[in-house]
Design an enzyme around this catalytic site. Structure first.
Site, mmCIF file in Angstrom:
data_model
loop_
_atom_site.group_PDB
_atom_site.id
_atom_site.type_symbol
_atom_site.label_atom_id
_atom_site.label_comp_id
_atom_site.label_asym_id
_atom_site.label_seq_id
_atom_site.Cartn_x
_atom_site.Cartn_y
_atom_site.Cartn_z
ATOM 1 N N CYS B 152 0.779 -1.165 -0.044
ATOM 2 C CA CYS B 152 0.139 0.014 -0.127
ATOM 3 C C CYS B 152 0.825 1.266 -0.021
ATOM 4 O O CYS B 152 0.137 2.510 0.008
ATOM 5 C CB CYS B 152 -0.936 0.000 1.185
ATOM 6 N N HIS B 285 -1.604 8.030 6.542
ATOM 7 C CA HIS B 285 -1.923 6.943 6.038
ATOM 8 C C HIS B 285 -3.419 6.667 6.365
ATOM 9 O O HIS B 285 -4.316 6.270 5.567
ATOM 10 C CB HIS B 285 -1.152 5.970 6.294
ATOM 11 N N GLU B 296 0.046 4.914 14.073
ATOM 12 C CA GLU B 296 0.539 6.286 13.442
ATOM 13 C C GLU B 296 0.549 7.436 14.274
ATOM 14 O O GLU B 296 1.347 8.233 14.038
ATOM 15 C CB GLU B 296 -0.446 6.186 12.153
ATOM 16 N N LYS B 315 -8.302 9.319 2.851
ATOM 17 C CA LYS B 315 -8.913 7.972 2.499
ATOM 18 C C LYS B 315 -10.666 7.916 3.106
ATOM 19 O O LYS B 315 -11.301 6.997 2.400
ATOM 20 C CB LYS B 315 -8.170 6.804 3.113
ATOM 21 N N PHE B 379 1.530 -3.610 3.756
ATOM 22 C CA PHE B 379 1.783 -4.689 4.182
ATOM 23 C C PHE B 379 3.570 -5.207 4.235
ATOM 24 O O PHE B 379 4.043 -4.758 3.366
ATOM 25 C CB PHE B 379 1.330 -5.967 3.350
#
Lengths: 325, 392
Positions: B152, B285, B296, B315, B379
């Site tokens: 990602c 993120h 995070e 996102k 990942f």
């Protein structure tokens, strides 16, 4: 300051390697890892052992691959197709992402610097090694494992064949070289196998999956320029032969044109056993040990035009003889 | 690190084609996460995602992902005013994960259910590396060509790698970005991991329940700064530093203390010679999984201290677009610097008390920021932080 790039370790493993399991930590690790990840982890640990290096001083991992872990990907999908959502394996899912070999290797050897997976047809391993060499030359990393891994999945191979892809000799395997800044390698008393003195990658005009119509290319000239060498100094060429006849002819034409009028001997580690991206490590290590007082060129080109050239000098010519125990 | 100029932007997002539509959607706080139409979702707990709306430009003989990538790449090159001559030496670096898997899956599904349909030719292009070959060949980019897969964070890694090539003097110009189309594997996998929220995701919310997935493509043109100025190019921002680190911890879980994330942010600051206090905005993120957002935030607190920094997760509007995310979010960060407007975190109703930052809930915020970061994690513990400086 630009660093010189030493080759201090190498390992290549494949399905014929008898002791892959002995390079895995334990049975639990073996169970957790897919076959291609087992091969990659084993190659990474063996290469570091060969270099007598650990990750304490910082280590990057660069893995080139054509297809990643398609065997696990197909198993994951088929779990759903046979049993619906309940057949999906959360353990298999991470292996569907191509960086699984780099990730598991980085975990296995505690490598915490950058970790890159480079996907490319035919040239992936050479590209990873060229990238790794560039990162060391620029001082971005002090040491890296660079190489590649592949495991041909029968479904993928047959589908590619049906789709009209060129037939290729493929094998399952993984391989790495250990690259270090020469000063750092000297400081720790490492054995130096050779030196990457130039590396470049460019595209030759060609449509996807096709060979190009030109024999003119730029990567070899750029790599030689970085090496401060010239075509006449190249004593050996290690190619990316893979059983795809028209592509191999094109590769020869590209190299011939770049080195003309000189015609050094060609060889390839992938014939007749089959090619995987880890064999790039073997080409680079062979170049280091066999170049003698000349330069050796490791070259790869893919259908579609991706081209990589790596210029290697043996340890004696690198002025590192005294470092060899 | 030698600063690199950003001179062109191109986007295909769940708001449609083009940077303009993308920024209007983000700055308006519009959520594009809706019921999935591209694939069968029967039997799954989550049935929503942020899809790119029809029509998608390009030949139907190409994979959906190739079409998304080509459209975004074209827009970026045109935006930068890069002509054919300039392209000969230009690098193309693509962050990709799924490749043309959407079409390959469809064929495999049919074949497994008894269809004798022959393999369609485009299936030979179903791997991630196909995008770079298609873009390079179609748009005449003949410099270094690479496809990077760092899960990602792939889209962010592509910008970092392009920066290296420019800083090292290998190329004067690079097109870099990320692309992913929605795939069954991705949708099913995150469902299997129970990481998807059945409702649109709520990053940094106390009651967040997981991520939403999405699709898209974004590319940027990066250029040697002096060259860009010499040719009179418009410079949106400069990429002044980046950090790429590995957790070496777990294949799916981040390091519990965010050690690798924090290290990536610190390296980016150090490379640029920028103090943490100078950074005004972080495009996080921010996946909205309970674990990611908490870790995070911890990593950002370790680097930047509590408060001060504005943090948002775009996102919340376009979902997690996988390999495209790092570039889409880099573009959002650049546009925030340019427009002096920080995009919001949509659906953020009840801020998590464990997140010690102003996460810009629901509505964009005017803020003149000189430095901003974009975080991307993947990942395998693949952490990338990009640090941008406002042009000027």
């Amino acid at each position: 300051m630009r660093q010189r790039v030493a080759i201090t370790g190498v390992a290549v493993v494949d399905e014929r390697t008898p002791d892959v399991a002995s390079w895995l930590a334990d049975e639990a690790e073996a169970r957790r890892l897919s076959r291609i990840c087992q091969l990659t982890v084993a190659a990474g640990r063996r290469a570091l052992a060969d270099a007598d290096l650990d990750a304490q001083g910082g280590l990057a991992v660069l893995v080139g691959t054509e297809f990643g872990d398609m065997v696990s990907t197909i198993s994951f999908v088929d779990g759903y197709l046979s049993r619906g959502p309940g057949g999906l394996s959360a353990l298999l899912f991470p292996h569907t992402v191509m960086n699984t070999m780099a990730a598991t290797t980085a975990i296995a050897v505690s490598a915490k610097d950058l970790s890159l997976t480079l996907s490319a047809l035919t040239v992936a391993g050479e590209l990873a090694i060229a990238r790794g060499a560039a990162a060391i030359r620029a001082g971005r990393v002090g040491a890296c494992l660079a190489g590649g891994a592949d495991e041909p999945a029968p479904l993928v191979m047959s589908a590619l064949g049906e789709a009209g892809a060129a037939p290729e000799l493929r094998a399952a395997g993984a391989g790495f070289v250990v690259l270090e800044a020469l000063d750092g390698a000297r400081a720790r008393g490492a054995r130096v196998l050779g030196e990457i003195v130039g590396a470049a990658w460019r595209a030759v005009p060609a449509r996807p999956h096709r060979i190009g119509s030109t024999a003119s290319s730029r990567a070899i000239a750029a790599a030689l320029e970085e090496a401060g060498g010239h075509a006449a100094e190249v004593g050996r060429v290690y190619t990316s032969a893979n059983g795809d006849g028209p592509r191999e002819e094109w590769e020869r034409a590209l190299v011939d044109a770049a080195l003309a009028p000189h015609r050094p001997p060609y060889q390839s580690p992938s014939v007749p056993a089959g090619r995987h991206s880890g064999l790039a490590a073997q080409s680079v290590a062979s170049a280091a040990s066999e170049a003698g007082d000349r330069l050796a060129l490791v070259h790869a080109v893919a259908r579609g035009g991706n081209q990589v050239a790596i210029v290697v000098r043996s340890a004696s010519r690198a002025g590192a003889t005294a470092l060899i125990p | 690190m030698k600063p690199v100029a950003i001179t062109g932007l191109g986007v295909v997002s769940p708001f449609g084609a083009g940077v303009k539509a993308y920024w209007e959607g983000l700055s308006g706080g519009v959520c594009a996460i809706r019921p999935i139409t591209l694939i069968d979702t029967e039997g799954f707990r989550c049935r929503i995602a942020a899809e790119v709306p029809r029509p998608i430009a390009g030949s139907a003989r190409r994979s959906r992902a190739d079409r998304l990538a080509l459209a975004a790449a074209r827009e970026a090159l045109d935006d930068a005013g890069v002509d054919r001559g300039d392209r000969e030496d230009a690098a193309v670096i693509v962050g990709a994960v799924g490749g043309g898997m959407l079409e390959a899956e469809a064929w495999h599904w049919r074949r497994m259910r008894g269809s004798a349909e022959p393999v369609p030719r485009p299936l030979a292009s179903s791997f991630p590396s196909a995008h770079a070959d298609v873009i390079g060949s179609t748009l005449g980019l003949a410099g270094p060509r690479e496809t990077v897969v760092t899960a990602c964070s792939s889209g962010a890694a592509s910008l970092a790698m392009a920066t290296d090539l420019i800083s090292d003097g290998v190329v004067p110009l690079a097109l870099a970005g990320g692309v992913d189309a929605l795939t069954r594997i991705c949708f099913m996998g995150f469902n299997a991991l129970r990481l998807l929220d059945p409702a649109p995701c709520r990053p940094f919310d106390r009651d967040r329940r997981g991520m939403s997935i999405g699709e898209g493509a974004a590319f940027v043109v990066l250029e040697d700064g002096a060259r860009a100025r010499a040719r009179g190019a418009r410079v949106y921002a400069e990429l002044v530093g980046y950090g790429m680190t590995g957790d070496a911890f777990h294949v799916t879980s981040p390091h519990p203390e965010g050690e690798g994330m924090a290290r990536a942010m610190r390296i980016a600051l150090r490379e640029a010679g920028v103090a943490a206090a100078s950074v005004g905005y972080a495009n996080a993120h921010g996946t909205a999984t309970p674990q990611n957002d908490r870790i995070e935030a911890r990593a950002m607190r370790d680097v930047f201290g509590e408060g001060g920094l504005l943090v948002s997760s775009t996102k919340s509007m376009i979902g997690h677009t996988m390999a495209a995310a790092g570039t889409l979010e880099a573009v959002a960060t650049v546009l925030a610097l340019v427009s002096e407007l920080v995009p919001p975190t949509a659906q953020l109703e009840t801020p998590d008390p464990e997140i010690p930052f102003d996460c810009v809930p629901r509505a964009a915020r005017e803020a003149a920021v000189e430095f901003a970061i974009s975080n991307s994690f993947g990942f395998g513990g693949q952490n990338v932080t990009l640090l941008f400086k406002r042009a000027g």
